[in-house]
Enzyme design. Sequence first.
Site, PDB file in Angstrom:
ATOM      1  N   HIS A 114       0.840  -1.149  -0.027  1.00  0.00           N
ATOM      2  CA  HIS A 114       0.032  -0.035   0.050  1.00  0.00           C
ATOM      3  C   HIS A 114       0.881   1.231  -0.047  1.00  0.00           C
ATOM      4  CE1 HIS A 114      -3.601  -2.441   1.197  1.00  0.00           C
ATOM      5  NE2 HIS A 114      -2.645  -3.185   1.620  1.00  0.00           N
ATOM      6  N   GLU A 157     -18.008  -5.740  24.095  1.00  0.00           N
ATOM      7  CA  GLU A 157     -17.034  -6.791  23.864  1.00  0.00           C
ATOM      8  C   GLU A 157     -15.728  -6.627  23.082  1.00  0.00           C
ATOM      9  OE1 GLU A 157     -20.276  -6.825  23.030  1.00  0.00           O
ATOM     10  OE2 GLU A 157     -21.302  -7.891  24.767  1.00  0.00           O
ATOM     11  N   ARG A 176     -22.499 -21.232  34.282  1.00  0.00           N
ATOM     12  CA  ARG A 176     -23.760 -20.624  35.044  1.00  0.00           C
ATOM     13  C   ARG A 176     -24.057 -21.467  36.306  1.00  0.00           C
ATOM     14  NH1 ARG A 176     -29.930 -19.295  34.264  1.00  0.00           N
ATOM     15  NH2 ARG A 176     -30.094 -17.880  35.769  1.00  0.00           N
TER      16      ARG A 176
END
Lengths: 660, 660
Positions: free
Chosen positions: B27, B405, B514
């Site tokens: 680039h 997140e 959990r």
Amino acid sequence: MSNAFETAVKTVRFLSVDGVEKASSGHPGTPMALAGIGVELFTRHLRYVPTEPGWPNRDRFVLSAGHASMLLYSLLHLAGYDLSLDDLKAFRQWGSKTPGHPEVGHTPGVETTTGPLGQGVGNAVGLALASKMMGARVNSPNDAIVDYRVFGIAGDGDLMEGVASEAASLAGHLGLDNLVLVYDDNKITIDGPTSLSFSEDVGKRFEAYGWYVQHVDGHHPAAVGKALDAAVAEPSRPSLIVARTHIAIGAPTKQDTSGAHGAPLGKDEVLGAKQKAEWPTEPFHVPAGASDLFRARVAENQKVLADWKGRVAKLGGPRAELWQKLSTRQVPASLLDELVTQVDGKADATRSLSAKLEQKVAELVPSLVGGSADLAESCKTTIKGSGEVKRGEHAGRNLAFGIREHAMGAICNGLALSGFFVPFGSTFLVFSDYMRPSVRLSALMGQPAIWVYTHDSVLLGEDGPTHQPIEHVAALRLIPNLDVVRPADGLECAVAWAHAISRTNAPTAMVLTRQKTPTLARAAGFDPRAILKGAYVLDDAADPDLVLIATGSEVGVAVEAKQLLGDSLRVRVVSAPCWEAFCRQPESDQRAVLGSGVPRVTLEAGRTSLWRGVTGEAGLAIGIDRFGASAPAERIADELGLTASKVAQAIRERFAGGPR
Amino acid sequence: MSNAFETAVKTVRFLSVDGVEKASSGHPGTPMALAGIGVELFTRHLRYVPTEPGWPNRDRFVLSAGHASMLLYSLLHLAGYDLSLDDLKAFRQWGSKTPGHPEVGHTPGVETTTGPLGQGVGNAVGLALASKMMGARVNSPNDAIVDYRVFGIAGDGDLMEGVASEAASLAGHLGLDNLVLVYDDNKITIDGPTSLSFSEDVGKRFEAYGWYVQHVDGHHPAAVGKALDAAVAEPSRPSLIVARTHIAIGAPTKQDTSGAHGAPLGKDEVLGAKQKAEWPTEPFHVPAGASDLFRARVAENQKVLADWKGRVAKLGGPRAELWQKLSTRQVPASLLDELVTQVDGKADATRSLSAKLEQKVAELVPSLVGGSADLAESCKTTIKGSGEVKRGEHAGRNLAFGIREHAMGAICNGLALSGFFVPFGSTFLVFSDYMRPSVRLSALMGQPAIWVYTHDSVLLGEDGPTHQPIEHVAALRLIPNLDVVRPADGLECAVAWAHAISRTNAPTAMVLTRQKTPTLARAAGFDPRAILKGAYVLDDAADPDLVLIATGSEVGVAVEAKQLLGDSLRVRVVSAPCWEAFCRQPESDQRAVLGSGVPRVTLEAGRTSLWRGVTGEAGLAIGIDRFGASAPAERIADELGLTASKVAQAIRERFAGGPR
């Protein structure tokens, strides 16, 4: 607030509270806070007819804050959808119509599956875009067939998520004036006040995106209604209504606390709230008249629907034909054959071969639309001869999503959910990670999205390990209901497109090379339909010593490796463009391809983990279990053992008594 | 612009162009455009000493637009880092120090691995936050040991990405005034002008986040310098400098075109650009004096470094001790033993068991800091007795990431890259998808991040399929260099933490339930170090008929199933909390655990795909290969065959002559 309105609001509020209470699980505070806005929307703004939930031009309501599902279920019940009080009582139970988060296709009136935050905002943008794009195709002046509006509700969590930011920026860019998003500004998240982590000026941010932003008291129905009217009237911008609300409003001790966010209020608190609201304490109370305003609205909407049906019935000529094709997402039965005739046998990168076939699909299937996350040139997915969708110009089929993979995923899901389009979204395979939550949702929702991922291995070369997928093909294969197709040459690309288009109830990921792949030699009379089975014998051997299974760019390498091995090891080469499809074949068909008791070798330029289940310990899985490196492709292939000679050598060492 | 400055700028510009040209890949346009800003930063603002690239208080330069890597390499070369002209000539070649995108740990002076867009912005926020947090720990008034600044460059692509939006919002919230981001506003992306997809007001958006925003001509060094000075002086906000630039400035036909973005300019264009700039045409030309300004800056910086070393040498007492611990991320050798003594044998959810152990780790390892994406209460990851990091208060160890997140992942990576912290980030396992690109980068960069994922299976219950991970444990296991640990009880949680903390050069994902899991019974004298091997025999049988391998919450189920099977099938139960660690053991150790020729059954509440490599066709992989459902956990376990009796039944049917 009229008595009827207030009764409806309280009914929604306490149905929601009772549903959560009975389930001993769920989110009561947000439905309580949003009951007023919900009733306002369903009784004064939304165009819907519960007995015809599939009316193509209905307005779409998207509850992006999906955890407030009881709000939606309560509203749908009162509105007259096929959702009984018993259904509400079965909230969050196995097999019920009222799962923990709304699921499209599962509950009438639910327009999209929400819960993973931010996704609903992207879906809403996609649905609004679909309305504009359909309108540009099938409307004529003074005769609108599709001009539905999209109303969404998003919470703090939705608007913190990057996917919503990306989608909102694009919606502003495209000027989607048929999109109205209500921001439930309640200052509370699960962990406490939003001031813990969120102090930005959301309204100003949306203005920066080019949205029309209003601020209202979310508990003042007239103000909300006025803002909704202004939003609908806004001629060129999507609208955000920042509605200041109080979570669990009316709960004696839990109002405005995170305690009311993700857990039942508890018996005493429910009792207190009902007493404060002068509401009967018996659970699931629906007083006479609670549905009156909904019924009145539906009666009005029924007239709108009848009028719409009349207009559709009068459609004629090319417009009628286009309406028919788009509204059924029609695919000609001859598609596979037509695609196969396009294959000219010239070798090329599969991204280029796919690109040519995509043009034919686009010609045959007007529902196909899509675009790229700023890699249209590299992924080669532009539909030729068709324009770019722009602000105010929606007749094109090409979408420029910008460098927003995640929003591309969520918006494509919205386009699919409209029922009119089969959307595709393209980027480099490595960036499938950026949009993975949306890909998962496309699979969970069973939407016919096509995810086009190019630059599919380390063989993309110099860009290096940040851009080289290693685990991505395998990771996509792990998503239930998603088919991953990695074609090897032009013919397999043709079948891949036919396969993807035929999956009307599930998404497909197409995995394509940057680099040239050889055209595979096949026996005369080879039936391309064999490829549809997911894996097939490409190059057989009499009484083979081993079966070599490869995908995509590695199939050509496998054929060459077979030649190098010559008679020393007789190799059957299997091309396996879609392992998921193959696993759905009868076991006998699978055996016919893989053989019995013949050792198996797999070859794919990526993680070997999944293939080890195919090879077992008796076989050999050749692939890459490390990150890549920046270098020209040939060098990488050699260093990582992906050339035909390295593959042949590995096979020889493993199976011909060489060193193990 | 002085002559020396102009010479330096042109040198950087053409070294970059020549590097891309020689590699035939890369680039060129962005390095050309940013050469001036780069020289300004490296010769007048950044504090660094190339001979001591690990100086803990150096300023950090983050090139979020990583595709402009030749810009960075050229600057580092001129600044005097160990990066020769030959290294620049080997751009994008196998084994070179100059890969396609910058890679930390690979090239001196590179602070983070960039290329996947937006990540660098999150890393920069994390690095800036780390500076503030370290300062709050080890500085005293008038004696700053850590107060480095972070300068970043981001392009359009970075700022379109949601992860950057999330990170910027949090940076504004926290008021990170030591962060300066230059936005390369060049109006061009790979697919063409940004106007295709990006018309928002970026400056206004960042103001809405609470940033100090300036606009400058990016090709006017004095203006850029003044803006950088003002940004550094800004006392309470992060800074965005919107620098209008022209991609490929000076290229005769490609300036301001996307043609200069992702491909070499080509011979004629290079020649034209050099002629226009009155620059020698020979490639990789570095004129005398090109480094003068860099050298002068480094000389100044060396004084700053010497002064800093003096201050560090004078540190005494608790500050010296803390500095020692934090700057080496010290972990006491006794950690595992200390954790094991914490285990009281009470049964609980592994998220709760883990939470208790985390407190002990926090006590022993001051470098441990972290937080949650608004699920601290559910994931139970708050470090007790320590405060929340807030605007102006950085002494705490707990971070509220908000419902972001992805930014959590990228910011944790920045915290780790600082060299001072071992960060953890927590959310539900299903949302690991939202942050997967950052998790991958933590693995690629070899950073000691700990990803804590709770609610790790369908057994989370009522939230339903949107929240129930199915493929996520397997998908994480596919990321090279990431260890995935799914402990079954308190003792395994203790070892999991010891394992994670011991991985100084790689990340670990902790996968926790959990719901409550039973405490496993182990033989007297069991050595917890056996668990560190990743899999071990938990409950053996004499001459077993099969080996049952389970992880996490399914280990207890396996033990129970074994009891149900009784003597009809003698079962060895293997607990396998970390399969990656197990695969690193010597083959003989693996055989000792798995046996030879004994059929294997695996049990895990998720995708079976990876386990099929362990079971082979002779064995049985029990798991879930569909999406979940909303219902109480017990019902789900029964419906999906995850109860002990269903597991025993499946095993009986498969191995005891029952129907197959």
